[in-house]
Scaffold this active site. Sequence first.
Site, PDB file in Angstrom:
ATOM      1  N   ASP A   1       0.915  -1.776   0.158  1.00 32.98           N
ATOM      2  CA  ASP A   1      -0.141  -0.095  -0.009  1.00 32.98           C
ATOM      3  C   ASP A   1       0.660   1.065  -0.118  1.00 32.98           C
ATOM      4  O   ASP A   1       1.432   1.374   1.288  1.00 32.98           O
ATOM      5  CB  ASP A   1      -0.868   0.466   1.440  1.00 32.98           C
ATOM      6  CG  ASP A   1      -1.967  -1.326   1.548  1.00 32.98           C
ATOM      7  OD1 ASP A   1      -1.387  -2.194   0.916  1.00 32.98           O
ATOM      8  OD2 ASP A   1      -3.527  -1.336   1.700  1.00 32.98           O
TER       9      ASP A   1
ATOM     10  N   HIS B   1      -3.379  -4.585   2.859  1.00 32.57           N
ATOM     11  CA  HIS B   1      -4.116  -3.515   3.401  1.00 32.57           C
ATOM     12  C   HIS B   1      -3.378  -3.590   5.444  1.00 32.57           C
ATOM     13  O   HIS B   1      -3.355  -2.121   5.954  1.00 32.57           O
ATOM     14  CB  HIS B   1      -5.439  -4.296   3.620  1.00 32.57           C
ATOM     15  CG  HIS B   1      -6.123  -3.540   5.018  1.00 32.57           C
ATOM     16  ND1 HIS B   1      -6.801  -2.567   4.500  1.00 32.57           N
ATOM     17  CD2 HIS B   1      -6.265  -4.298   5.662  1.00 32.57           C
ATOM     18  CE1 HIS B   1      -7.907  -2.135   5.665  1.00 32.57           C
ATOM     19  NE2 HIS B   1      -7.290  -3.134   6.579  1.00 32.57           N
TER      20      HIS B   1
ATOM     21  N   ASN C   1     -10.146  -1.754   0.165  1.00 33.47           N
ATOM     22  CA  ASN C   1     -11.123  -1.159   0.786  1.00 33.47           C
ATOM     23  C   ASN C   1     -11.834   0.303   0.638  1.00 33.47           C
ATOM     24  O   ASN C   1     -12.525   1.154   0.790  1.00 33.47           O
ATOM     25  CB  ASN C   1     -11.012  -1.588   2.278  1.00 33.47           C
ATOM     26  CG  ASN C   1     -10.185  -1.179   3.340  1.00 33.47           C
ATOM     27  OD1 ASN C   1      -9.458  -1.415   2.872  1.00 33.47           O
ATOM     28  ND2 ASN C   1     -10.736  -0.326   4.252  1.00 33.47           N
ATOM     29  N   HIS C   2     -10.717   1.026   0.463  1.00 33.87           N
ATOM     30  CA  HIS C   2     -10.553   2.408  -0.197  1.00 33.87           C
ATOM     31  C   HIS C   2     -10.655   2.768  -1.851  1.00 33.87           C
ATOM     32  O   HIS C   2     -10.501   3.912  -2.035  1.00 33.87           O
ATOM     33  CB  HIS C   2      -9.675   2.784   1.089  1.00 33.87           C
ATOM     34  CG  HIS C   2      -9.590   3.751   2.443  1.00 33.87           C
ATOM     35  ND1 HIS C   2     -10.418   4.064   3.207  1.00 33.87           N
ATOM     36  CD2 HIS C   2      -8.708   2.682   2.718  1.00 33.87           C
ATOM     37  CE1 HIS C   2     -10.038   3.714   4.462  1.00 33.87           C
ATOM     38  NE2 HIS C   2      -8.703   2.953   3.911  1.00 33.87           N
TER      39      HIS C   2
ATOM     40  N   HIS D   1      -6.222  -8.452  -0.155  1.00 39.19           N
ATOM     41  CA  HIS D   1      -6.189  -7.471   0.399  1.00 39.19           C
ATOM     42  C   HIS D   1      -7.132  -7.457   1.550  1.00 39.19           C
ATOM     43  O   HIS D   1      -8.723  -7.627   1.742  1.00 39.19           O
ATOM     44  CB  HIS D   1      -7.348  -6.672   0.039  1.00 39.19           C
ATOM     45  CG  HIS D   1      -6.790  -4.425   0.446  1.00 39.19           C
ATOM     46  ND1 HIS D   1      -5.458  -3.866   0.227  1.00 39.19           N
ATOM     47  CD2 HIS D   1      -7.684  -4.072   0.923  1.00 39.19           C
ATOM     48  CE1 HIS D   1      -5.854  -2.927   0.633  1.00 39.19           C
ATOM     49  NE2 HIS D   1      -7.153  -2.283   0.986  1.00 39.19           N
TER      50      HIS D   1
ATOM     51  N   GLU E   1      -4.160   1.774  -3.281  1.00 40.06           N
ATOM     52  CA  GLU E   1      -5.497   2.501  -2.436  1.00 40.06           C
ATOM     53  C   GLU E   1      -6.072   3.673  -1.106  1.00 40.06           C
ATOM     54  O   GLU E   1      -6.230   4.133  -0.720  1.00 40.06           O
ATOM     55  CB  GLU E   1      -5.853   0.816  -1.669  1.00 40.06           C
ATOM     56  CG  GLU E   1      -5.539   0.389  -0.746  1.00 40.06           C
ATOM     57  CD  GLU E   1      -6.911   0.592   0.278  1.00 40.06           C
ATOM     58  OE1 GLU E   1      -8.034   0.148   0.251  1.00 40.06           O
ATOM     59  OE2 GLU E   1      -6.219  -0.265   1.447  1.00 40.06           O
ATOM     60  N   ASN E   2      -4.053   3.826  -0.883  1.00 42.26           N
ATOM     61  CA  ASN E   2      -4.617   4.719  -0.594  1.00 42.26           C
ATOM     62  C   ASN E   2      -3.770   5.986  -0.917  1.00 42.26           C
ATOM     63  O   ASN E   2      -2.961   6.900  -0.105  1.00 42.26           O
ATOM     64  CB  ASN E   2      -3.698   4.461   0.967  1.00 42.26           C
ATOM     65  CG  ASN E   2      -4.468   3.628   1.820  1.00 42.26           C
ATOM     66  OD1 ASN E   2      -3.413   2.538   2.549  1.00 42.26           O
ATOM     67  ND2 ASN E   2      -4.956   3.708   2.102  1.00 42.26           N
TER      68      ASN E   2
ATOM     69  N   HIS F   1       0.236  -2.517   5.891  1.00 41.64           N
ATOM     70  CA  HIS F   1       0.948  -1.616   5.897  1.00 41.64           C
ATOM     71  C   HIS F   1       2.283  -2.482   6.845  1.00 41.64           C
ATOM     72  O   HIS F   1       2.917  -1.359   7.423  1.00 41.64           O
ATOM     73  CB  HIS F   1       0.138  -0.478   6.549  1.00 41.64           C
ATOM     74  CG  HIS F   1      -0.498  -0.118   6.200  1.00 41.64           C
ATOM     75  ND1 HIS F   1      -1.417   1.082   6.225  1.00 41.64           N
ATOM     76  CD2 HIS F   1      -2.061  -0.046   4.832  1.00 41.64           C
ATOM     77  CE1 HIS F   1      -2.576   1.882   5.759  1.00 41.64           C
ATOM     78  NE2 HIS F   1      -2.492   0.228   4.792  1.00 41.64           N
TER      79      HIS F   1
END
Length: 274
Positions: free
Chosen positions: A8, A180, A67-68, A155, A39-40, A182
């Site tokens: 991520d 996810h 999820n983001h 994820h 995603e982040n 990190h």
Amino acid sequence: MRLAFFGDVIGKSGRDGLSDHLPGLKRVLGLDFVVVNAENAAGGFGITENTAKELFMAGADCLTLGNHSWDQREALTYIVREPRLIRPANYPRLMDAPGAGANLFETASGKTVLVTNVLGRIHMDPNDDPFSAVDRELNACPMGVAADAIIVDMHAEATSEKMAMGHFCDGRVSLVVGTHTHVPTADAQILPGGTAYQTDAGGCCDYDSVIGNEKEEPLRRFTTRISGGRYVPAHGPATICGVYVETDDRTGLATRIEPIRVGGRLKQTIPEPA
């Protein structure tokens, strides 16, 4: 083939870290294909067209989400125009999510790589079964028939769910890697059936943080149970975390997996070229 997957990317620190280090890693390791979980990437929440372009310019061939995925509203339309952006494949059917949960890519040498992304269900928002979603994608594009290599980005929160996905896919894909949480895990291995596996690739972020975020807000929430605002990505130098995988051209299965950590605070490890 020589593949790399990076975990991520969190905010500007992570994007800058990839821009600084990925071009050199591609040269040194002779990478054929690079996947980055993004995603982040946009301020710690979601992806935008501009942040995606930064990562593509740094050397990413494909970006996966999580999820983001839709935290930045423009992602809902950008993903329709950008086939290199992969969202989770197990969103509920009635959601009619835009974009694709898997795609087949061709490398410069003419080899093909299938990338798919799924969300776990333990301590996550409810979604369809990730195992059946992955099974559907693998049956539609089997390795050794339609794809020369396959990468699965799981994820998820729970290490057990990620490990289960690794064994579920063992012998059918080149790499199953978790994202996810990190934080890079120390369990890089080749499973009995020949699939490379690591529970979490780790984040591309400043590790003087709480999972990539400035420390003050997480500490406030943990100690007082009161929110003082949004999480903000930490802005110090990033450690770029991921995995390096070599595959057998005949079978697509892994012959080698090594962790990658470069830059920032964590102990550095860069695989020796074969």
